[in-house]
Design an enzyme around this catalytic site. Structure first.
Site, PDB file in Angstrom:
ATOM      1  CG  HIS A 356      -2.144  -0.922   0.823  1.00 46.58           C
ATOM      2  ND1 HIS A 356      -2.216  -2.211   1.296  1.00 46.58           N
ATOM      3  CD2 HIS A 356      -3.201  -0.758   0.003  1.00 46.58           C
ATOM      4  CE1 HIS A 356      -3.291  -2.785   0.801  1.00 46.58           C
ATOM      5  NE2 HIS A 356      -3.909  -1.931   0.017  1.00 46.58           N
ATOM      6  NE  ARG A 463      -6.462   1.426  -3.047  1.00 47.32           N
ATOM      7  CZ  ARG A 463      -5.863   1.552  -4.243  1.00 47.32           C
ATOM      8  NH1 ARG A 463      -5.615   2.739  -4.725  1.00 47.32           N
ATOM      9  NH2 ARG A 463      -5.529   0.481  -4.925  1.00 47.32           N
ATOM     10  NE  ARG A 499     -11.224  -0.388  -1.125  1.00 45.22           N
ATOM     11  CZ  ARG A 499      -9.990  -0.715  -1.463  1.00 45.22           C
ATOM     12  NH1 ARG A 499      -9.787  -1.615  -2.419  1.00 45.22           N
ATOM     13  NH2 ARG A 499      -8.964  -0.145  -0.877  1.00 45.22           N
ATOM     14  CD  GLU A 593     -10.263  -6.450  -3.487  1.00 44.44           C
ATOM     15  OE1 GLU A 593      -9.266  -5.758  -3.388  1.00 44.44           O
ATOM     16  OE2 GLU A 593     -11.181  -6.471  -2.631  1.00 44.44           O
ATOM     17  CG  ASN A 616      -3.615  -3.833  -6.985  1.00 45.79           C
ATOM     18  OD1 ASN A 616      -3.195  -3.847  -8.121  1.00 45.79           O
ATOM     19  ND2 ASN A 616      -4.022  -2.729  -6.382  1.00 45.79           N
ATOM     20  NE  ARG A 627      -1.694  -5.534  -2.634  1.00 43.74           N
ATOM     21  CZ  ARG A 627      -2.832  -4.852  -2.681  1.00 43.74           C
ATOM     22  NH1 ARG A 627      -3.993  -5.498  -2.524  1.00 43.74           N
ATOM     23  NH2 ARG A 627      -2.853  -3.594  -2.913  1.00 43.74           N
ATOM     24  CB  CYS A 668     -10.275  -0.097  -9.582  1.00 45.67           C
ATOM     25  SG  CYS A 668     -10.648  -1.266  -8.276  1.00 45.67           S
TER      26      CYS A 668
HETATM   27  C1  PEP Z   1      -6.988  -4.259  -5.551  1.00 51.51           C
HETATM   28  O1  PEP Z   1      -6.825  -5.154  -4.733  1.00 51.51           O
HETATM   29  O2  PEP Z   1      -6.733  -4.391  -6.763  1.00 51.51           O
HETATM   30  C2  PEP Z   1      -7.487  -2.954  -5.119  1.00 51.51           C
HETATM   31  C3  PEP Z   1      -7.789  -2.029  -6.006  1.00 51.51           C
HETATM   32  O3  PEP Z   1      -7.566  -2.734  -3.786  1.00 51.51           O
HETATM   33  P1  PEP Z   1      -6.319  -2.391  -2.867  1.00 51.51           P
HETATM   34  O4  PEP Z   1      -5.148  -2.225  -3.767  1.00 51.51           O
HETATM   35  O5  PEP Z   1      -6.663  -1.164  -2.132  1.00 51.51           O
HETATM   36  O6  PEP Z   1      -6.213  -3.602  -2.016  1.00 51.51           O
HETATM   37 MG    MG Z   2      -7.616  -4.969  -2.730  1.00 46.51          MG
END
Ligand code: PEP
Ligand code: MG
Length: 743
Positions: A356, A463, A499, A593, A616, A627, A668
């Site tokens: 993040h 977010r 979200r 997700e 992601n 990730r 996204c």
């Molecule tokens: C994702 O997981 O692709 C997403 C957009 O949410 P975040 O990156 O905030 O987990």
């Molecule tokens: Mg996510």
């Protein structure tokens, strides 16, 4: 042997006359350590050590005797950073005989590196005629002398314009991976760096010991408070053990004892903590066992806390404009702090593109690299550095030509970006006239201005947790409503997909100790929301109040089952029945997700108003690949058969859903902001993508050159012929380049 205090007192006297001549220091040290010789070698550009002062060797050798780093015992001491304690130095394999010094009569030698920050600035050595090993106490004394000498050498270097020390003169390149593309050049600032103590020597050791005790007690209290929030019980047990271990280290008499010893030797409490932290850092470099390294890392961290306690938590010094931030690890909230202070680029030893902090860096447009291990051992605040995030590297102390090449490249990019300016006001269109809606990913209200600067069509992902991370706590309903209302105002009728809170995993509020082995797959996100419905409902109420009768779109993160979606939706509907005025239109959607949703599409698509693919997390769970693990960076590709297959299946199902009326789908994740990925997604059938601000114009520019009708069959054939390839990136980019697309 003189007591260290007496030596330090004499040194203090000598150094009181500002620029103490080095030969006086050498004389004093030789006398106090009962050695016939004391010599000081200083680093010179080109990895050279030069004899700059000596007591006991021929004075004519000063300025003449020069050794390469690694050459001779002095050179070896500088190269390894280790103390050389040799009863019979002349028969050591590394011994390099220099006739001009006249050192034949001296058998034994003790050489200690002079270090400051991560750099070796020189070497101080004593020699004696009789062959003898030097005692631990003597080694300790000479190390203390070296610490003082480091300050003297650094200031002498600065005064005569010479570059600082051995390592400090050498350009270094550290390779890692690109987190946010771009280039930045500026002076280094260190995250979590121990600031240099204002006072090295102290007159009154008892007063210093009392300060140490007081600071250590306050540090312990702080830790108790920090840890008290961590729950006991079955799930918390493992984390408690870790915290207890940390607490034990904090209270461990051993290292505090060591600090006390150094204080008794005449150093200030701060200098003593730094001295012991430096020793720990040196030991850490040589240890490969990960468990022990962690324990030593804990100790280093504690040293930082202890220094902060000693300083009474002084605020951070001002950041020079355009600084490059170097960090071992970095959380999103910490990054925000630094951004507010004005940094221009970031390099993190332990970070990857999916984390993040990296996402935030992208939103903030900060060129960033991750995985540049070892850089912190070589960098010093104020060193110049280049973050070359296109090649995933950090260039420390670049050569003049390298530096000007980077400056030219930055200039060229500014010109290219200026060329995109006319695209700003136009919608994104392929050259054969297909409209693609490009939306923004936003986490902070300060990013709202980017709606207009990029010409995005709306906010495809807001977010909500990022603002809370920035302030370090969950805001109350009124504050949340005010924030969301500002977002809707700024969007001025353009769509905004809010979200709900996606906390957990690497998005932890301060004080939230990670208590799970696999937090990414743990109690996070909507799971927390459903288990703590009051928290979720307060957020929903704030969203409804902010809408104040306007259209409102809300989606839920990390949905794994249709039942979870239903539960969240019914909470939102219940709130919506209570809040007046009701939104003119309430759309409720889900993030996709968690791969399990792919086998619940029929039911899911009946219930949702829209779906946004969070690529992601989706990739993380699809490939079972953390990730934020630097070692897995770029290992699995969105442009691959399994991901494109999944996305196509989703697009087909969404198109047929609701009796053919269809369900809107967008994506996204960070992938959408990269032109090649964006083209491919559009080729697959996506007509809406949401991305960080830095992606909008480049994606718009490459879409403008895309002949979609020609690309579709090409993509289909590349996929058909993939025959098990791990990635389709190569053939897709070959086609794109051949067709003049900027990818
Ligand atoms: C994702 O997981 O692709 C997403 C957009 O949410 P975040 O990156 O905030 O987990
Ligand atoms: Mg996510």
């Amino acid at each position: 042997m003189a007591t260290p205090r007496r030596l330090l007192a004499r040194l203090r006297e000598t150094m009181a006359h500002d620029a103490a001549p080095l030969h006086e220091l050498a004389e004093l040290v030789a006398a106090e350590l009962v050695s016939e010789v004391c010599s000081i070698y200083a680093g010179r550009p080109g990895e050279i050590l030069e004899l700059v002062a000596t007591q006991g060797l021929n004075q004519g050798a000063i300025g003449r005797t020069r050794l390469r780093v690694g050459e001779g015992i002095v050179g070896l001491c500088a190269a390894t950073g280790k103390v050389m304690n040799l009863p019979d130095a002349q028969n050591h394999p590394a011994f390099a005989y220099r006739p001009e010094t006249g050192e034949e009569p001296f058998a034994s030698m003790l050489a200690v590196p002079v270090r400051r920050g991560g750099h070796t600035l020189g070497v101080v050595a004593v020699q004696n005629r009789n062959p003898r090993g030097y005692s631990a106490e003597e080694v300790d004394e000479l190390e203390t002398v070296a610490m003082l000498l480091a300050e003297v050498l650094a200031s002498v270097g600065a005064a005569d314009g010479a570059e600082e020390g051995v390592a400090a003169t050498v350009p270094r390149v550290f390779s890692g991976s690109s987190l946010v593309p771009g280039i930045a050049i500026g002076p280094v600032v260190l995250h979590g760096a121990l600031s240099r103590p204002a006072r090295l020597l102290a007159d009154d050791p008892d007063a210093e010991l009392a300060r140490l005790q007081d600071a250590s007690r306050r540090m312990q209290q702080g830790l108790d408070e920090l840890f008290s929030g961590v729950p006991e019980g079955a799930d918390g047990t493992a984390s408690r053990e870790v915290l207890e271990a940390y607490r034990l280290i904090a209270a461990d008499a051993g290292w505090l004892q060591r600090v006390s010893e150094v204080i008794r030797g005449g150093l200030s409490a701060e200098a003593a903590v730094q001295r012991v932290a430096g020793e720990l850092r040196d030991r850490m470099r040589r240890i490969s066992d990960p468990y022990l390294r962690e324990r030593l890392a804990d100790l280093e961290d504690l040293a930082g806390r202890l220094l902060a306690a000693l300083a009474g938590n002084v605020p951070r010094p001002p950041v020079p404009p355009g600084a490059i931030l170097l960090a071992r690890r970095l959380g999103p909230a910490e990054l925000l702090d630094w951004h507010a202070a004005g940094i221009a680029g970031v390099a993190v030893e332990e970070a990857s593109a999916g984390g993040h902090a990296a996402i935030l860096a992208r939103a903030l447009g900060l060129p960033s690299v991750g995985g540049t291990r070892g850089m912190l051992d070589s960098a010093e605040p104020g060193d110049e550095a280049v973050v070359d995030a296109d090649d995933g590297q950090l260039v420390l102390r670049p050569e003049a030509e390298v530096r000007s090449a980077y400056l030219r490249e930055m200039e060229a990019r500014r010109a290219l970006a200026a060329g995109w300016a006319p695209l700003r006001g136009r919608p994104a269109m392929t050259c054969d006239g297909v409209h693609v809606s490009l939306m923004l990913n936003v986490g902070l209200t300060m990013e709202l201005a980017q709606l207009d600067t990029t010409g995005a069509e709306g906010i495809g992902l807001y977010r909500t947790e990022i603002g809370m991370l920035a302030r370090g706590e969950i805001a109350d309903v009124a504050e949340q409503a005010a924030t969301y209302s500002r977002v809707l105002d700024a969007a001025a009728g353009r769509p905004v997909l809010f979200r709900t809170l996606d906390l957990g995993a690497d998005k932890l509020l301060p004080g939230d100790a990670p208590e799970e082995e696999n937090p990414a797959m743990g109690w996070r996100s909507l799971r927390i929301g459903l288990d703590r419905p009051a928290l979720l409902r307060r957020q929903m109420r704030a969203l409804l109040l902010a809408a104040g009768g306007r259209r409102l779109s809300v989606m839920f993160p990390m949905v794994a089952t249709v039942a979870e979606f239903r539960a969240a939706k019914s909470l939102l509907l219940a709130e919506a029945r209570r809040v007046r005025p009701a939104p003119e239109q309430l759309e409720i959607g889900t993030m996709l997700e968690v791969p399990a949703l792919m086998w619940q599409l029929n039911e899911l698509l009946r219930e949702v108003d829209f779906v946004s693919v969070g690529s992601n997390d989706l990739l993380q769970f699809l490939f079972a690949a953390d990730r934020s693990a630097p070692a897995l960076f770029n290992r699995y590709d969105l442009l691959s058969q399994p991901v494109l297959g999944l996305l196509e299946q989703l697009l087909v199902a969404a198109k047929e859903a609701k009796g053919g009326a269809g369900v809107p789908i967008s994506l996204c994740g960070e992938a959408a902001s990269r032109p090649l990925e964006a083209l491919t997604l559009v080729g697959l059938g996506f007509t809406s993508l949401s991305m960080s601000a830095s992606g909008i114009l480049p994606v718009k520019a490459s879409l403008a050159d895309l002949d979609l009708a020609a690309f579709r069959p090409v993509l289909a054939s590349i996929r058909r012929n993939a025959s098990g390839a791990a990635s389709l990136r190569e053939p897709i980019s070959v086609w794109a380049r051949e067709h003049g697309l900027a990818v």
